[in-house]
Design a protein around this motif. Structure first.
Motif, mmCIF file in Angstrom:
data_model
loop_
_atom_site.group_PDB
_atom_site.id
_atom_site.type_symbol
_atom_site.label_atom_id
_atom_site.label_comp_id
_atom_site.label_asym_id
_atom_site.label_seq_id
_atom_site.Cartn_x
_atom_site.Cartn_y
_atom_site.Cartn_z
ATOM 1 N N ASN A 231 -13.008 -49.237 -42.627
ATOM 2 C CA ASN A 231 -12.219 -48.473 -43.581
ATOM 3 C C ASN A 231 -10.836 -49.113 -43.705
ATOM 4 O O ASN A 231 -10.454 -49.944 -42.874
ATOM 5 C CB ASN A 231 -12.085 -47.017 -43.102
ATOM 6 C CG ASN A 231 -13.401 -46.274 -43.171
ATOM 7 O OD1 ASN A 231 -14.057 -46.255 -44.208
ATOM 8 N ND2 ASN A 231 -13.787 -45.646 -42.069
ATOM 9 N N PRO A 232 -10.054 -48.714 -44.713
ATOM 10 C CA PRO A 232 -8.699 -49.286 -44.869
ATOM 11 C C PRO A 232 -7.824 -49.106 -43.631
ATOM 12 O O PRO A 232 -6.949 -49.937 -43.372
ATOM 13 C CB PRO A 232 -8.144 -48.523 -46.076
ATOM 14 C CG PRO A 232 -9.359 -48.167 -46.875
ATOM 15 C CD PRO A 232 -10.422 -47.874 -45.863
ATOM 16 N N ASP A 233 -8.062 -48.029 -42.856
ATOM 17 C CA ASP A 233 -7.236 -47.798 -41.672
ATOM 18 C C ASP A 233 -7.753 -48.535 -40.431
ATOM 19 O O ASP A 233 -7.216 -48.371 -39.336
ATOM 20 C CB ASP A 233 -7.150 -46.302 -41.376
ATOM 21 C CG ASP A 233 -8.519 -45.689 -41.060
ATOM 22 O OD1 ASP A 233 -9.527 -46.434 -41.093
ATOM 23 O OD2 ASP A 233 -8.573 -44.481 -40.777
ATOM 24 N N GLY A 234 -8.792 -49.341 -40.613
ATOM 25 C CA GLY A 234 -9.316 -50.112 -39.489
ATOM 26 C C GLY A 234 -10.430 -49.448 -38.717
ATOM 27 O O GLY A 234 -11.031 -50.070 -37.829
ATOM 28 N N SER A 235 -10.732 -48.208 -39.030
ATOM 29 C CA SER A 235 -11.841 -47.530 -38.363
ATOM 30 C C SER A 235 -13.171 -48.035 -38.921
ATOM 31 O O SER A 235 -13.230 -48.603 -40.006
ATOM 32 C CB SER A 235 -11.731 -46.015 -38.551
ATOM 33 O OG SER A 235 -11.761 -45.686 -39.929
ATOM 34 N N VAL A 236 -14.218 -47.816 -38.157
ATOM 35 C CA VAL A 236 -15.531 -48.325 -38.549
ATOM 36 C C VAL A 236 -16.166 -47.409 -39.580
ATOM 37 O O VAL A 236 -16.384 -46.221 -39.328
ATOM 38 C CB VAL A 236 -16.456 -48.454 -37.320
ATOM 39 C CG1 VAL A 236 -17.872 -48.853 -37.754
ATOM 40 C CG2 VAL A 236 -15.904 -49.490 -36.349
ATOM 41 N N LYS A 237 -16.464 -47.974 -40.728
ATOM 42 C CA LYS A 237 -17.154 -47.237 -41.789
ATOM 43 C C LYS A 237 -18.667 -47.345 -41.596
ATOM 44 O O LYS A 237 -19.391 -46.350 -41.661
ATOM 45 C CB LYS A 237 -16.759 -47.784 -43.156
ATOM 46 C CG LYS A 237 -17.448 -47.087 -44.326
ATOM 47 C CD LYS A 237 -16.997 -47.683 -45.660
ATOM 48 C CE LYS A 237 -17.671 -46.988 -46.828
ATOM 49 N NZ LYS A 237 -17.248 -47.598 -48.128
ATOM 50 N N LEU A 238 -19.122 -48.578 -41.378
ATOM 51 C CA LEU A 238 -20.540 -48.829 -41.118
ATOM 52 C C LEU A 238 -20.651 -49.772 -39.938
ATOM 53 O O LEU A 238 -20.045 -50.844 -39.944
ATOM 54 C CB LEU A 238 -21.213 -49.469 -42.351
ATOM 55 C CG LEU A 238 -21.283 -48.628 -43.620
ATOM 56 C CD1 LEU A 238 -21.760 -49.484 -44.790
ATOM 57 C CD2 LEU A 238 -22.214 -47.435 -43.425
ATOM 58 N N PRO A 239 -21.411 -49.406 -38.896
ATOM 59 C CA PRO A 239 -21.513 -50.280 -37.728
ATOM 60 C C PRO A 239 -22.254 -51.569 -38.053
ATOM 61 O O PRO A 239 -23.058 -51.631 -38.987
ATOM 62 C CB PRO A 239 -22.314 -49.432 -36.729
ATOM 63 C CG PRO A 239 -23.111 -48.500 -37.586
ATOM 64 C CD PRO A 239 -22.245 -48.198 -38.772
ATOM 65 N N GLY A 240 -21.945 -52.613 -37.289
ATOM 66 C CA GLY A 240 -22.672 -53.861 -37.440
ATOM 67 C C GLY A 240 -24.103 -53.714 -36.940
ATOM 68 O O GLY A 240 -24.420 -52.819 -36.155
ATOM 69 N N LEU A 241 -24.948 -54.592 -37.407
ATOM 70 C CA LEU A 241 -26.360 -54.549 -37.056
ATOM 71 C C LEU A 241 -26.630 -55.659 -36.037
ATOM 72 O O LEU A 241 -26.656 -56.839 -36.393
ATOM 73 C CB LEU A 241 -27.211 -54.740 -38.315
ATOM 74 C CG LEU A 241 -28.710 -54.523 -38.205
ATOM 75 C CD1 LEU A 241 -29.028 -53.100 -37.789
ATOM 76 C CD2 LEU A 241 -29.389 -54.830 -39.535
ATOM 77 N N ASP A 242 -26.799 -55.279 -34.756
ATOM 78 C CA ASP A 242 -27.019 -56.295 -33.730
ATOM 79 C C ASP A 242 -28.407 -56.919 -33.892
ATOM 80 O O ASP A 242 -29.273 -56.393 -34.591
ATOM 81 C CB ASP A 242 -26.870 -55.697 -32.331
ATOM 82 C CG ASP A 242 -27.957 -54.692 -31.999
ATOM 83 O OD1 ASP A 242 -29.037 -55.125 -31.566
ATOM 84 O OD2 ASP A 242 -27.738 -53.485 -32.197
ATOM 85 N N ASN A 243 -28.597 -58.044 -33.236
ATOM 86 C CA ASN A 243 -29.806 -58.832 -33.477
ATOM 87 C C ASN A 243 -31.084 -58.138 -33.043
ATOM 88 O O ASN A 243 -32.112 -58.236 -33.716
ATOM 89 C CB ASN A 243 -29.685 -60.187 -32.777
ATOM 90 C CG ASN A 243 -28.692 -61.085 -33.476
ATOM 91 O OD1 ASN A 243 -27.490 -60.888 -33.396
ATOM 92 N ND2 ASN A 243 -29.199 -62.066 -34.202
#
Length: 611
Positions: free
Chosen positions: A159-171
């Motif tokens: 997000n603009p404030d640096g919080s996570v909007k969507l988590p990354g997808l680990d392998n």
């Protein structure tokens, strides 16, 4: 990744298939489009932040007349792969002219570095472009995959404030998504990949526990090589690397991990290589070898510190015979499967209908002998590996080879219905060629068949999981060894599992009962009363002679062992050691049931007769 996000992603993928491919492709062919598009969008999302820098570098390289550009462009992309085309997928979604879209999409595919081209080729995705374009669904497909509500990148969307909007997808989760998509496509078309059982995350975690936790105090600041000869999408390698890195950091050690795998299915091979690239490990992607581990070993003569596998079982390996140019398995000379043991040729070849023990023999051939840690193997098997094959046959020989060389540490019996595509019981074999002092000469059997937590919703055949608490319980049993709860764990001397198989003969007698002799003075064999075999456990006090005297001669006094017929066999039986008899009801309970039935039927006979 949380289960909710995982489920959302799987639903999203199936939504695309249903929205874009219906009436154009058969359901069984959806995977030909969906799987490569997931990979392409994953690559695309990872490369988006550096796209302009890559294009600027390409312009400089073109101006300088430099043709081999992959290394420089990948360096600017800060990834093990790159795309030098003018486009991202988001750029292409707005194309309205189908011919222009088709040309630009092909240009986009051609822009990927050479290591990605191999992946695209294995998916055979270019073969589908004409059809997608002709049916006017290529643009819709691309538009769906760049939906901002879904993140297929390995990095989180902020997000603009640096919080996570969507988590990354680990392998590993990416691999699990692929496996779930493949499984559901197969399920909808009633297709099953016989013997190809994807390994659920909970089982992979347990395998990693058994591989690394027992030797965590022996981990040094050095390089370790991890190998999976049936690597599928590479999930087991990914989790293995994560686990040993975590344990080494905990111990204040710094390790370098090299991953190696082999896979013979185009799609899963392509996915495994793709995820290696996304992890930023370009050179390691080259360590994923395509082809059959059995007939085309990708790593001949190489050794590894850890070998973790869930090989196929219950499938024919006739194709491997053909690949060798052979028609009979007895003609195989591969030193992984035909070994010299105790100075003699020793075949480890199983029945042609089941390859799983070939993978175990392959792993054993790749164990390190000259390091303090040696090698550890954790491999998934079904029950047949415990007992199939008579004495002297390949499966029994492999068990003999393993146990007599003191390689088998433990076998863990898992609950049924733990895998997506099969409900059968499975077992984890744990091998080491550098056993701890307390384990030398012994084998631990762990019965974890009741250790299963229910799932809220079945995943194919899988109706439960070995959650973190149960994994800890199994690992605690393993670590406790001979002090573990005997209800679940038992420890035996190696010879407990061995036996002699002998052929019995009896002499022929004349009418007066006298033994008939041949011209050389040897007893004539009575063929009608000969040929039976006896199985004599190594644990039988006094061995073969005592067994014949005590168990055979009381019924056949003149029987004897056919000279040269003795064969050694090995088998294991969880049922024998963990047998739990059915609790019989008491007489009082039975009597109570009878009285209840009598009461229910009271007067019924009178009604029948009277009626």
């Amino acid at each position: 990744m949380e289960n909710a996000n995982f489920n959302q992603l799987v639903s999203f993928v199936f939504g695309i298939a249903n929205d874009c491919l219906v009436d154009v492709y058969d359901v069984g062919d959806y995977r030909k489009i969906i799987l490569p598009m997931i990979v392409l969008r994953r690559f695309d999302a990872v490369l988006e932040p550096t796209k302009q820098a890559v294009l600027a570098m390409k312009q400089k390289l073109d101006a300088a007349g430099i043709l081999e550009q992959d290394v420089a462009l990948c360096s600017v992309a800060h990834e093990a792969f790159c795309n030098s085309s003018p486009f991202t997928l988001s750029d292409l979604k707005s194309r309205t002219n189908q011919q222009q879209l088709k040309q630009d999409f092909i240009l986009y595919l051609d822009g990927f570095s050479k290591n990605v081209q191999d992946i695209i080729t294995k998916f055979e995705f270019r073969n589908q472009i004409d059809k997608l374009s002709e049916h006017d669904i290529l643009g819709l497909l691309i538009s769906k995959f760049v939906d901002p509500s879904i993140n297929l990148s390995s990095r989180p969307v902020l997000n603009p404030d640096g919080s996570v909007k969507l988590p990354g997808l680990d392998n590993h989760t990416m691999g699990t998504v692929f496996e779930e998509v493949i499984r559901k496509f197969n399920e909808e078309t009633n297709i099953t990949d016989a013997g190809r059982h994807f390994t659920p995350r909970d089982i992979v975690e347990l395998i990693a526990d058994l591989a690394f936790v027992p030797i965590e105090d022996q981990i040094k600041s050095t390089t370790y090589r991890i190998y999976d000869g049936a690597c599928g999408t590479g999930g087991m390698l990914t989790v293995a690397e994560e686990r040993i890195q975590r344990l080494s950091q905990k111990a204040g050690k710094k390790v370098s991990i090299h991953l190696y795998g082999q896979e013979n299915a185009d799609e899963t091979y392509a996915i495994a290589r793709a995820d290696m690239l996304v992890k930023g490990e370009g050179s390691q992607a080259n360590n994923i070898f395509f082809g059959s581990t059995i007939s085309n070993d990708g790593f001949p003569g190489e050794t590894f510190d850890f070998c973790l596998s869930n090989p196929p079982f219950g499938t024919s390996w006739k194709k491997d015979l053909a690949a060798w140019g052979l028609t009979k398995k007895d003609d195989i000379t591969d030193p992984r499967f035909q070994v010299t043991y105790r100075g003699e040729d020793f075949s480890l070849l199983p029945d042609i209908g089941d390859p799983q023990m070939l993978f175990l023999a392959n792993n054993i051939s790749k164990m390190k002998q000259d390091t303090p840690l040696g090698s550890r193997i954790v491999e998934v098997h079904n029950g047949s590996s415990l007992f199939t094959g008579k004495a002297g046959q390949g499966p029994s020989n492999l068990r003999q080879y393993i146990i007599e060389q003191d390689l088998l540490e433990a076998i863990v019996a898992l609950p049924e219905k733990m895998f997506y595509n099969t409900g059968i019981g499975t077992y984890l074999w744990v091998l080491s060629n550098k056993k701890s002092a307390q384990r030398k000469g012994k084998v631990q059997l762990i019965d974890a068949t009741t250790m299963k937590a229910p799932l809220r919703k079945n995943l194919g055949e899988k109706n439960g999981e070995v959650n973190a608490a149960l994994r800890k319980k199994i690992l605690d049993l393993y670590l406790a060894f001979d002090k573990a709860d005997p209800e679940y764990s038992k420890v035996f001397e190696n010879h407990e599992f061995g036996y002699w198989q002998v052929t019995m003969q009896q002499p022929k007698r004349d009418e007066n009962g006298k033994i008939l002799l041949d011209k050389k003075g040897n007893p004539v064999i009575d063929k009608e009363r000969s040929g039976d075999t006896e199985i004599i456990p190594f644990t039988y006090e006094g061995g073969i002679d005592a067994f014949i005297q005590n168990e055979v001669h009381p019924y056949a006094p003149d029987a004897f062992v056919k000279p040269g017929s003795e064969k050694v066999g090995y088998e294991l039986s969880f049922t024998k050691y963990f047998y739990k008899p059915v609790q019989l009801r008491t007489l009082d309970e039975i009597a109570a049931d009878i009285r209840a039935i009598e009461k229910e039927t009271d007067g019924l006979l009178d009604e029948i007769i009277g009626g």
